[in-house]
Design a protein around this motif. Structure first.
Motif, PDB file in Angstrom:
ATOM      1  N   LEU A 380       0.825  -1.195   0.000  1.00 19.78           N
ATOM      2  CA  LEU A 380       0.000   0.000   0.000  1.00 19.78           C
ATOM      3  C   LEU A 380       0.865   1.254   0.000  1.00 19.78           C
ATOM      4  N   SER A 381       0.262   2.352  -0.388  1.00 20.50           N
ATOM      5  CA  SER A 381       0.878   3.672  -0.265  1.00 20.50           C
ATOM      6  C   SER A 381      -0.126   4.557   0.446  1.00 20.50           C
ATOM      7  N   LEU A 382       0.161   4.912   1.689  1.00 20.44           N
ATOM      8  CA  LEU A 382      -0.786   5.627   2.540  1.00 20.44           C
ATOM      9  C   LEU A 382      -0.549   7.132   2.459  1.00 20.44           C
ATOM     10  N   SER A 383      -1.630   7.886   2.363  1.00 17.60           N
ATOM     11  CA  SER A 383      -1.550   9.346   2.394  1.00 17.60           C
ATOM     12  C   SER A 383      -2.709   9.885   3.222  1.00 17.60           C
ATOM     13  N   GLY A 384      -2.396  10.811   4.124  1.00 18.11           N
ATOM     14  CA  GLY A 384      -3.425  11.378   4.986  1.00 18.11           C
ATOM     15  C   GLY A 384      -2.983  11.381   6.434  1.00 18.11           C
ATOM     16  N   PRO A 385      -3.925  11.541   7.373  1.00 22.85           N
ATOM     17  CA  PRO A 385      -3.576  11.652   8.790  1.00 22.85           C
ATOM     18  C   PRO A 385      -3.380  10.301   9.468  1.00 22.85           C
ATOM     19  N   LEU A 386      -2.333  10.235  10.295  1.00 23.68           N
ATOM     20  CA  LEU A 386      -2.056   9.073  11.153  1.00 23.68           C
ATOM     21  C   LEU A 386      -1.873   9.568  12.580  1.00 23.68           C
ATOM     22  N   VAL A 387      -2.487   8.896  13.535  1.00 24.14           N
ATOM     23  CA  VAL A 387      -2.188   9.168  14.936  1.00 24.14           C
ATOM     24  C   VAL A 387      -0.937   8.385  15.312  1.00 24.14           C
ATOM     25  N   VAL A 388      -0.037   9.035  16.027  1.00 23.29           N
ATOM     26  CA  VAL A 388       1.213   8.407  16.462  1.00 23.29           C
ATOM     27  C   VAL A 388       1.117   8.158  17.966  1.00 23.29           C
ATOM     28  N   ALA A 389       1.227   6.910  18.376  1.00 24.62           N
ATOM     29  CA  ALA A 389       1.167   6.571  19.800  1.00 24.62           C
ATOM     30  C   ALA A 389       1.878   5.245  20.019  1.00 24.62           C
ATOM     31  N   ARG A 390       2.625   5.129  21.112  1.00 19.19           N
ATOM     32  CA  ARG A 390       3.310   3.875  21.410  1.00 19.19           C
ATOM     33  C   ARG A 390       3.155   3.533  22.884  1.00 19.19           C
ATOM     34  N   ASP A 391       4.158   2.903  23.499  1.00 26.29           N
ATOM     35  CA  ASP A 391       4.016   2.232  24.789  1.00 26.29           C
ATOM     36  C   ASP A 391       3.363   3.081  25.878  1.00 26.29           C
ATOM     37  N   LEU A 392       3.979   4.201  26.231  1.00 26.89           N
ATOM     38  CA  LEU A 392       3.495   4.973  27.366  1.00 26.89           C
ATOM     39  C   LEU A 392       2.119   5.564  27.105  1.00 26.89           C
ATOM     40  N   ALA A 393       1.876   6.014  25.876  1.00 24.88           N
ATOM     41  CA  ALA A 393       0.556   6.549  25.540  1.00 24.88           C
ATOM     42  C   ALA A 393      -0.511   5.467  25.636  1.00 24.88           C
ATOM     43  N   GLU A 405     -13.867   5.627  31.136  1.00 26.15           N
ATOM     44  CA  GLU A 405     -13.923   6.684  30.129  1.00 26.15           C
ATOM     45  C   GLU A 405     -14.026   6.083  28.727  1.00 26.15           C
ATOM     46  N   ALA A 406     -14.417   6.923  27.776  1.00 29.44           N
ATOM     47  CA  ALA A 406     -14.537   6.483  26.387  1.00 29.44           C
ATOM     48  C   ALA A 406     -13.179   6.495  25.698  1.00 29.44           C
ATOM     49  N   MET A 407     -13.083   5.740  24.627  1.00 30.66           N
ATOM     50  CA  MET A 407     -11.881   5.760  23.799  1.00 30.66           C
ATOM     51  C   MET A 407     -11.703   7.156  23.207  1.00 30.66           C
ATOM     52  N   PRO A 408     -10.492   7.730  23.283  1.00 29.97           N
ATOM     53  CA  PRO A 408     -10.282   9.051  22.666  1.00 29.97           C
ATOM     54  C   PRO A 408     -10.674   9.044  21.198  1.00 29.97           C
ATOM     55  N   ALA A 409     -11.278  10.148  20.753  1.00 30.89           N
ATOM     56  CA  ALA A 409     -11.784  10.220  19.382  1.00 30.89           C
ATOM     57  C   ALA A 409     -10.678  10.027  18.358  1.00 30.89           C
ATOM     58  N   TYR A 410      -9.451  10.475  18.677  1.00 29.76           N
ATOM     59  CA  TYR A 410      -8.386  10.361  17.672  1.00 29.76           C
ATOM     60  C   TYR A 410      -8.050   8.914  17.343  1.00 29.76           C
ATOM     61  N   LEU A 411      -8.221   7.990  18.297  1.00 30.48           N
ATOM     62  CA  LEU A 411      -7.959   6.582  18.003  1.00 30.48           C
ATOM     63  C   LEU A 411      -9.152   5.910  17.334  1.00 30.48           C
ATOM     64  N   ARG A 412     -10.326   6.517  17.417  1.00 37.68           N
ATOM     65  CA  ARG A 412     -11.475   5.994  16.685  1.00 37.68           C
ATOM     66  C   ARG A 412     -11.482   6.477  15.235  1.00 37.68           C
ATOM     67  N   ASP A 413     -10.979   7.688  15.020  1.00 36.41           N
ATOM     68  CA  ASP A 413     -11.126   8.335  13.712  1.00 36.41           C
ATOM     69  C   ASP A 413      -9.967   8.099  12.759  1.00 36.41           C
ATOM     70  N   HIS A 414      -8.799   7.704  13.293  1.00 33.54           N
ATOM     71  CA  HIS A 414      -7.612   7.608  12.449  1.00 33.54           C
ATOM     72  C   HIS A 414      -6.854   6.306  12.706  1.00 33.54           C
ATOM     73  N   PRO A 415      -6.133   5.814  11.720  1.00 38.78           N
ATOM     74  CA  PRO A 415      -5.194   4.712  11.978  1.00 38.78           C
ATOM     75  C   PRO A 415      -4.145   5.155  12.985  1.00 38.78           C
ATOM     76  N   VAL A 416      -3.580   4.193  13.713  1.00 38.07           N
ATOM     77  CA  VAL A 416      -2.560   4.504  14.709  1.00 38.07           C
ATOM     78  C   VAL A 416      -1.223   3.915  14.261  1.00 38.07           C
ATOM     79  N   TYR A 417      -0.204   4.737  14.317  1.00 37.39           N
ATOM     80  CA  TYR A 417       1.161   4.370  13.939  1.00 37.39           C
ATOM     81  C   TYR A 417       1.991   4.263  15.211  1.00 37.39           C
ATOM     82  N   TYR A 418       2.516   3.058  15.487  1.00 38.87           N
ATOM     83  CA  TYR A 418       3.351   2.875  16.661  1.00 38.87           C
ATOM     84  C   TYR A 418       4.747   3.410  16.341  1.00 38.87           C
ATOM     85  N   ALA A 419       5.096   4.563  16.888  1.00 41.41           N
ATOM     86  CA  ALA A 419       6.389   5.166  16.583  1.00 41.41           C
ATOM     87  C   ALA A 419       6.717   6.218  17.628  1.00 41.41           C
ATOM     88  N   GLY A 420       7.989   6.575  17.685  1.00 38.81           N
ATOM     89  CA  GLY A 420       8.474   7.660  18.537  1.00 38.81           C
ATOM     90  C   GLY A 420       9.635   8.325  17.828  1.00 38.81           C
TER      91      GLY A 420
END
Length: 557
Positions: A380-393, A405-420
């Motif tokens: 694939l070739s991905l273009s657009g918004p990615l949420v970045v979150a890893r261990d501590l987050a 509490e509810a799941m934060p909207a950013y993790l519902r609305d966007h793919p998550v990229y494990y990175a730092g």
């Protein structure tokens, strides 16, 4: 007892390294007790360590780059092998510019030194070397990854990448020799010790044992690897240390046969056999093929009759180590390759194409519907918004879910990229920005997907069966990306980056990245298919595949 003679266990041969002479304060000479001593200024140790870790962050050995090019030129290499090797060469070319380090995980600083008995210092060698490490990580765009324990459960980033692991031995006469290493968490986590017995030491049992353990390494530490296997050892820690040294090619000049002195040796025949085993696994350079490893080093050590340790270690695609020495002639550092671009193939542009474009600037439902059309292995070739979150987050978000509490909207609305990412250079949107190991987030996936988040995940390496089941249950996907080319990703794929939450976590904060032409592969799909489930031969599709029929879990060959 016959006349005593001493032989070191690790008896290295002549030093064949090519060195550069550095313009640093050279040692002075002093005469005493009928001997000539070399006095090394503390400032020289500081400057040498700073230069070593700066070079390692941006440059690789010529031999390593030559091996990557050999993958590209090998007609037996899979399309994946050639694609990954080419991207790693492109990454090396970007990193050599001296701005973006080759990997976002710029590593723990490891220093092993041998100070000759006629070399004098002020006694604060470890402090001087540590200052050099701190200066390199402060002045360059490197990432601070070291966490200081405040209590058993509370930690804080030291902000200096210290402490370094420093070991200084008294060995030799009139030279001070060094091995500097930058070891990222991913490859460090692939060091394993197995306590075995004499029953392993036969031509049937040992290869079968190694096949099983090597296959279990997986791809999370960014292959192709330099693999080291150590059989025996006077202690468990001696076996592990030897494996780390061997993975850095520090022990290449060992003898190739043993004797009654108990010296260690390289078994070059078994090295060839184990290399063939790695090729037969089919794991390849991260997404299928034969180049799981560039090479193998097998070292046989003496052992206690009641103990047989076996150590396995790897050096990853960020193959970061450099030799140095201080002698009466000056200060010298191993020459790393200044022009990796000369190893790039002509077909770089062609290999960069032929991927399925995926627009991430759409509702998550539409992104998942698009991904569901293609089988695992699709590039694939991905273009657009990615949420970045890893261990501590992830740990912080889990606390919120556990508290009702509810799941934060950013993790519902966007793919998550494990990175730092590493530090951001001036004028750029981000620092080096490669993926982190996906498996560390496995424990969160079921809970997060059940709460509507993490339905499309992006990282490196294979996932557990629990992740595959969660994706099938909740309609999720895990996309793998190439581990290693962090500098190229930062330069070519990251358009913007801003912090969303948990800014106090530094590089582990939740961020929103805008990406373009970000490389990825479907590894786990919503039908419960795992690309790595069959270790005998996952092979990606370089060209655009035909979409899979709805509900068809077949993989692309």
């Amino acid at each position: 007892m016959d006349e005593f003679t001493y032989a070191p266990i690790l008896q290295r041969g002549p030093d064949a390294c090519e060195y550069l002479r550095l313009d640093l304060p050279a040692p002075s000479r002093a005469e005493a007790l009928g001997r000539t001593f070399l006095t090394v200024p503390g400032e020289t140790l500081v400057a040498l360590a700073e230069r070593a870790f700066g070079d390692m962050a941006h440059l690789l050995r010529t031999s390593h780059l030559r091996q990557l090019r050999a993958v590209v030129d090998d007609p037996e290499a899979s399309p994946n092998d050639r694609y990954v090797a080419t991207d790693l060469l492109r990454n090396a070319a970007v990193a050599s510019g001296g701005t973006l380090p080759m990997c976002q995980d710029t590593g723990t600083a490891l220093i092993m030194a041998k100070r000759g008995l006629r070399v004098l210092t002020d006694g604060d060698d470890a402090a001087h070397l540590s200052l050099g490490v701190a200066r390199a990580y402060d002045r360059l765009n490197l990432r601070h990854s070291q966490l200081a324990p405040l209590t058993m459960y509370d930690e804080r980033n030291t902000g200096t990448n210290l402490p370094a692991q420093i070991e200084i031995l008294a060995e030799g006469q009139d030279a001070y020799e060094f091995l500097f290493m930058a070891k990222g968490g991913g490859s460090a986590n692939k060091s394993f010790l197995h306590q075995e017995t004499k029953a392993l030491l036969n031509r049937d049992s040992l290869p079968a044992f190694l096949r099983e353990k090597i296959a279990a390494l997986g791809t999370a530490a960014c292959p192709p690897y330099h693999l080291a296997v150590v059989i025996g050892g006077t202690s468990a820690e001696a076996a592990l240390k030897t494996a780390k040294l061997a993975s850095a090619h520090y022990l290449d000049s060992l003898p190739v046969r043993g004797d009654l002195s108990g010296r260690g040796f390289r078994d070059v025949e078994l090295e060839r056999e184990v290399l063939e085993i790695t090729r037969e696994l089919g794991l390849g350079a991260q997404f299928g093929g034969k180049y799981f490893c560039h090479d193998v080093r097998v070292v046989r050590l003496p052992r206690h009759a009641g103990s047989c340790p076996v150590a396995i270690a790897v050096s990853c695609s960020a193959d970061r180590q450099v030799l140095a020495k201080i002698t009466a002639d000056g200060v010298f550092l191993e020459r790393l390759e200044p022009d990796p671009a000369r190893f790039l193939p002509d077909e770089t542009a062609r290999l960069a194409g032929d991927a399925v474009p995926v627009d991430l600037a759409r509702p998550m439902r539409e992104i998942r519907q698009e991904l569901s059309r293609y089988p695992v292995g699709t590039r694939l070739s991905l273009s657009g918004p990615l949420v970045v979150a890893r261990d501590l987050a992830h740990a912080e978000i889990k606390k919120r879910l556990d508290g009702g509490e509810a799941m934060p909207a950013y993790l519902r609305d966007h793919p998550v990229y494990y990175a730092g990412p590493a530090k951001t250079p001036e004028g750029m949107p981000s620092g080096s920005f490669g993926p982190t190991t996906a498996g560390r987030m496995d424990a969160y996936v079921e809970q997060f997907q059940a709460a509507g988040g993490s339905l499309v995940m992006l990282a490196k390496g294979n996932r557990s069966a629990a992740v595959t089941r969660a994706c099938e249950r909740h309609g999720g996907f895990y996309l793998g990306t190439i581990g290693g080319p962090a500098a190229r990703i930062a330069q070519d794929c990251i358009v913007s980056l801003r912090t969303l939450e948990y800014g106090e976590l530094g590089m582990e904060a939740v961020q929103l990245a805008e990406v373009v032409d970000f490389p990825a592969f479907i590894v786990v799909d919503d039908k419960g298919t795992d690309f790595f489930a069959d270790p005998g031969g996952p092979v990606l599709t370089i060209g655009r595949p035909a979409p899979a029929a709805p509900g068809d879990p077949s993989r692309t060959a």
